[in-house]
Design a protein around this motif. Structure first.
Motif, PDB file in Angstrom:
ATOM      1  N   GLY A 233     -10.818   3.598  -0.275  1.00  0.00           N
ATOM      2  CA  GLY A 233      -9.487   2.290  -0.059  1.00  0.00           C
ATOM      3  C   GLY A 233      -9.444   1.891  -0.994  1.00  0.00           C
ATOM      4  N   TYR A 234      -9.986   1.852  -2.209  1.00  0.00           N
ATOM      5  CA  TYR A 234     -10.062   0.801  -3.726  1.00  0.00           C
ATOM      6  C   TYR A 234      -8.890   1.397  -4.457  1.00  0.00           C
ATOM      7  CZ  TYR A 234     -10.797   0.001  -8.878  1.00  0.00           C
ATOM      8  OH  TYR A 234     -10.383  -0.927  -9.667  1.00  0.00           O
ATOM      9  N   ARG A 235      -8.913   2.669  -4.316  1.00  0.00           N
ATOM     10  CA  ARG A 235      -7.164   3.784  -4.510  1.00  0.00           C
ATOM     11  C   ARG A 235      -6.094   3.288  -4.368  1.00  0.00           C
ATOM     12  NH1 ARG A 235      -9.122   3.945  -9.940  1.00  0.00           N
ATOM     13  NH2 ARG A 235     -11.086   4.807 -10.316  1.00  0.00           N
ATOM     14  N   MET A 236      -6.385   3.357  -2.748  1.00  0.00           N
ATOM     15  CA  MET A 236      -4.877   2.710  -2.180  1.00  0.00           C
ATOM     16  C   MET A 236      -4.639   0.949  -2.280  1.00  0.00           C
ATOM     17  SD  MET A 236      -6.589   4.267   1.748  1.00  0.00           S
ATOM     18  CE  MET A 236      -5.017   3.594   2.490  1.00  0.00           C
ATOM     19  N   ASN A 237      -5.324   0.473  -2.539  1.00  0.00           N
ATOM     20  CA  ASN A 237      -4.795  -0.481  -3.496  1.00  0.00           C
ATOM     21  C   ASN A 237      -4.679  -0.779  -4.387  1.00  0.00           C
ATOM     22  OD1 ASN A 237      -5.165  -4.059  -3.001  1.00  0.00           O
ATOM     23  ND2 ASN A 237      -6.656  -3.438  -4.635  1.00  0.00           N
ATOM     24  N   GLU A 238      -5.325   0.041  -5.430  1.00  0.00           N
ATOM     25  CA  GLU A 238      -4.982   0.223  -6.681  1.00  0.00           C
ATOM     26  C   GLU A 238      -3.244   1.053  -6.850  1.00  0.00           C
ATOM     27  OE1 GLU A 238      -6.806   1.736 -10.343  1.00  0.00           O
ATOM     28  OE2 GLU A 238      -5.910   2.947  -9.191  1.00  0.00           O
ATOM     29  N   ALA A 239      -3.238   2.150  -5.926  1.00  0.00           N
ATOM     30  CA  ALA A 239      -2.135   3.089  -5.936  1.00  0.00           C
ATOM     31  C   ALA A 239      -0.376   1.685  -5.526  1.00  0.00           C
ATOM     32  CB  ALA A 239      -2.091   4.290  -5.831  1.00  0.00           C
ATOM     33  N   PHE A 240      -0.440   0.739  -4.295  1.00  0.00           N
ATOM     34  CA  PHE A 240      -0.250   0.840  -3.880  1.00  0.00           C
ATOM     35  C   PHE A 240       0.600  -0.665  -4.052  1.00  0.00           C
ATOM     36  CE2 PHE A 240       0.192   4.688  -2.405  1.00  0.00           C
ATOM     37  CZ  PHE A 240       1.826   4.878  -2.170  1.00  0.00           C
ATOM     38  N   LEU A 241      -0.778  -1.335  -4.743  1.00  0.00           N
ATOM     39  CA  LEU A 241      -1.068  -2.873  -5.201  1.00  0.00           C
ATOM     40  C   LEU A 241       0.661  -3.666  -5.472  1.00  0.00           C
ATOM     41  CD1 LEU A 241      -2.335  -5.785  -4.969  1.00  0.00           C
ATOM     42  CD2 LEU A 241      -2.808  -5.050  -7.146  1.00  0.00           C
ATOM     43  N   THR A 242       1.553  -2.838  -6.808  1.00  0.00           N
ATOM     44  CA  THR A 242       2.079  -3.014  -7.446  1.00  0.00           C
ATOM     45  C   THR A 242       3.491  -3.404  -6.435  1.00  0.00           C
ATOM     46  OG1 THR A 242       1.654  -3.063  -9.452  1.00  0.00           O
ATOM     47  CG2 THR A 242       4.145  -2.823  -9.465  1.00  0.00           C
ATOM     48  N   ILE A 243       3.537  -1.971  -5.417  1.00  0.00           N
ATOM     49  CA  ILE A 243       4.724  -1.906  -4.565  1.00  0.00           C
ATOM     50  C   ILE A 243       4.835  -3.101  -3.573  1.00  0.00           C
ATOM     51  CG2 ILE A 243       5.529  -0.353  -3.342  1.00  0.00           C
ATOM     52  CD1 ILE A 243       5.629   0.600  -6.110  1.00  0.00           C
ATOM     53  N   SER A 244       3.822  -3.378  -3.348  1.00  0.00           N
ATOM     54  CA  SER A 244       3.298  -4.336  -1.460  1.00  0.00           C
ATOM     55  C   SER A 244       3.259  -5.598  -2.775  1.00  0.00           C
ATOM     56  CB  SER A 244       1.545  -4.985  -2.002  1.00  0.00           C
ATOM     57  OG  SER A 244       1.078  -3.100  -0.990  1.00  0.00           O
ATOM     58  N   LEU A 245       3.309  -6.043  -3.708  1.00  0.00           N
ATOM     59  CA  LEU A 245       3.928  -7.495  -4.021  1.00  0.00           C
ATOM     60  C   LEU A 245       5.206  -7.111  -4.322  1.00  0.00           C
ATOM     61  CD1 LEU A 245       1.336  -7.764  -7.143  1.00  0.00           C
ATOM     62  CD2 LEU A 245       1.804  -9.763  -4.567  1.00  0.00           C
ATOM     63  N   LYS A 246       5.756  -6.490  -5.067  1.00  0.00           N
ATOM     64  CA  LYS A 246       7.812  -6.363  -4.870  1.00  0.00           C
ATOM     65  C   LYS A 246       7.944  -5.777  -3.577  1.00  0.00           C
ATOM     66  CE  LYS A 246       8.513  -5.403  -9.059  1.00  0.00           C
ATOM     67  NZ  LYS A 246       9.429  -6.827 -10.131  1.00  0.00           N
ATOM     68  N   GLY A 247       7.130  -5.446  -2.615  1.00  0.00           N
ATOM     69  CA  GLY A 247       7.742  -5.978  -1.167  1.00  0.00           C
ATOM     70  C   GLY A 247       8.038  -7.449  -0.296  1.00  0.00           C
ATOM     71  N   MET A 248       6.845  -8.119  -1.487  1.00  0.00           N
ATOM     72  CA  MET A 248       7.232  -9.526  -1.279  1.00  0.00           C
ATOM     73  C   MET A 248       8.205 -10.494  -2.020  1.00  0.00           C
ATOM     74  SD  MET A 248       3.350 -10.320  -1.036  1.00  0.00           S
ATOM     75  CE  MET A 248       2.235  -9.242   0.429  1.00  0.00           C
ATOM     76  N   ASN A 249       8.682  -9.488  -2.811  1.00  0.00           N
ATOM     77  CA  ASN A 249       9.639 -10.493  -3.974  1.00  0.00           C
ATOM     78  C   ASN A 249       9.251 -10.941  -4.567  1.00  0.00           C
ATOM     79  OD1 ASN A 249      12.047  -9.691  -2.612  1.00  0.00           O
ATOM     80  ND2 ASN A 249      11.643 -11.178  -1.368  1.00  0.00           N
ATOM     81  N   ALA A 250       7.533 -10.022  -5.866  1.00  0.00           N
ATOM     82  CA  ALA A 250       7.266 -10.588  -6.609  1.00  0.00           C
ATOM     83  C   ALA A 250       8.159 -10.050  -8.014  1.00  0.00           C
ATOM     84  CB  ALA A 250       6.052 -10.036  -6.796  1.00  0.00           C
ATOM     85  N   GLY A 251       7.804 -11.089  -8.832  1.00  0.00           N
ATOM     86  CA  GLY A 251       8.370 -10.901 -10.255  1.00  0.00           C
ATOM     87  C   GLY A 251       6.954  -9.804 -11.045  1.00  0.00           C
TER      88      GLY A 251
END
Length: 414
Positions: A233-251
């Motif tokens: 679970g930890y590595r899932m979050n680590e790998a896709f946290l950036t992608i999740s933020l980009k999906g929310m239009n974060a800089g």
């Protein structure tokens, strides 16, 4: 004489603190900003998942190989310098790669040199702390400070220059860390021998049976099994946290703030547990950390705004902060000093390599096919299983079982 000894003591620790501070800059890049580099090259989510998982796959062997070489040769500093040199060469080549197959191949070599540095650095920090009667956390916390600094700084730099400069920044940080190794004072496997094993045993080269000696212990296997479930679970979050933020239009700078929130939040927990943690048993603390991970990933499945994600990242303190300090303390209690580097490497293989392989490969497919909400609910489920694993082992110990260290009578450095 005492002044000279004291000066040498602080010199040892300050060089290692500087090294830890710089080293974790590469971790920020690999975890948070390399995915932006991959996205810049036009790679899909499954492709990025494969790129994330190839490192853990390679590191399963590289961690064990380099740590056992360190134990055999009795040196940590020289091995770390060699690994940083390998990172530098492969990063220079990676900067010129553009197609997926080339990036995959080059990253395989990069990760061969990247992953083993961290357990070796922790091994050196533990032994330096033991040598001077200091607290391991007083050195390790500089890794968190470095992670915080680079997370925020790199975010703003890449916002200005663009994600294509991620590898160039990595090269600069690796060169800096390599130069710092010149000032590090090496530690040897035999330094802690009087505390744990007899001198005759300590002076002998490490035999291949050391790995078998560790893995034959039921307590160690149960611990690693629970760690593996939590790590998925930890590595899932680590790998896709950036992608999740980009999906929310974060800089890019929001990615940095999210990593800053997690890294800074763990520091007070590190110090609190280093001072008061030994008043509590390890397994209940690990079960508590797993429960906090469960809540953290559940909240991530519900988050809709980048600011909410940044706030959730602050839960890193009561999830990873509790977990990491307690897990290292547990390892130092059940694994003897003369197998410390190998034990830490096994821990890294389970926490980073095996879990990273599964979370990257299948996580990318889940994220693309089922979406972010289901993705984080799966991560939540693995954290629940880890909670059950740590808690059930604690309850079994209360029922009559006890943890039997592998002839390790030394006091843990935490």
């Amino acid at each position: 004489m005492n002044a000279r000894r004291s000066g040498g003591q602080y010199s040892d620790q300050n060089w290692l603190r500087s090294f830890m501070f710089t080293l974790y800059g590469t971790s920020v890049l690999v975890v948070s900003y390399f995915p932006l580099f991959y996205a810049h090259l036009g790679f899909s989510s499954p492709q990025m998942g494969l790129l994330y998982s190839v490192g853990p796959l390679i590191s399963i062997l590289s961690n064990l190989f380099w740590s056992m070489m360190s134990d055999r040769l009795g040196t940590v500093r020289k091995i770390m310098a060699l690994l940083l040199g390998g990172q530098l060469v492969t990063a220079i080549i990676l900067a010129r790669a553009t197609d997926f197959s080339s990036v995959m191949l080059i990253l395989s070599f990069f990760y061969f040199f990247y992953y083993p540095v961290f357990p070796l650095a922790d091994t050196m920090a533990i032994k330096i702390a033991q040598r001077h009667g200091r607290n391991f956390i007083a050195i390790r916390v500089f890794g968190s400070l470095g992670y915080s600094f680079f997370a925020l700084t790199i975010g703003y730099v890449l916002r200005t220059l663009g994600p294509q400069y991620s590898v160039a920044i990595c090269i600069v940080i690796v060169v800096t860390a390599l130069l710092i190794t010149i000032g590090l004072k090496d530690v040897k496997r035999t330094e802690a021998a009087p505390l744990s094993v007899d001198k005759e045993t300590a002076d002998k080269p490490l035999k291949g049976s050391g790995l078998r000696e560790i893995l034959l212990q039921k307590e160690v296997l149960w611990f690693f099994g629970s760690v593996f479930l939590l790590a998925i679970g930890y590595r899932m979050n680590e790998a896709f946290l950036t992608i999740s933020l980009k999906g929310m239009n974060a800089g890019d700078e929001i990615v940095g703030w999210a990593q800053l929130a997690s890294a800074l939040s763990e520091i007070p927990i590190f110090f609190l547990l280093s001072r008061y943690g030994d008043k509590f048993k390890e397994l209940p603390l690990l079960a508590c950390a797993s429960l906090m991970f469960t809540l953290r990933f559940l909240f991530m499945s519900l988050a809709q705004e980048p600011g909410t994600v940044v706030a959730i990242q602050a839960m890193h303190s009561i999830s990873f902060g509790i977990y990491y300090v307690t897990a290292v303390r547990y390892i130092t209690r059940i694994i003897p000093d003369h197998l410390r580097a190998t034990g830490m490497a096994l821990f890294t293989v389970v926490w980073s390599s095996g879990a990273g392989l599964l979370s990257g490969t299948f996580g990318g497919l889940i994220y693309q096919d089922a979406g972010r909400v289901v993705f984080y609910l799966v991560a939540t489920a693995f954290s629940v299983l880890a909670f059950a694993g740590f808690l059930s082992k604690h309850l079994l110990d209360l029922g009559g079982g006890t943890v039997r260290p592998l002839r390790n009578k030394s006091k843990p450095p935490l």
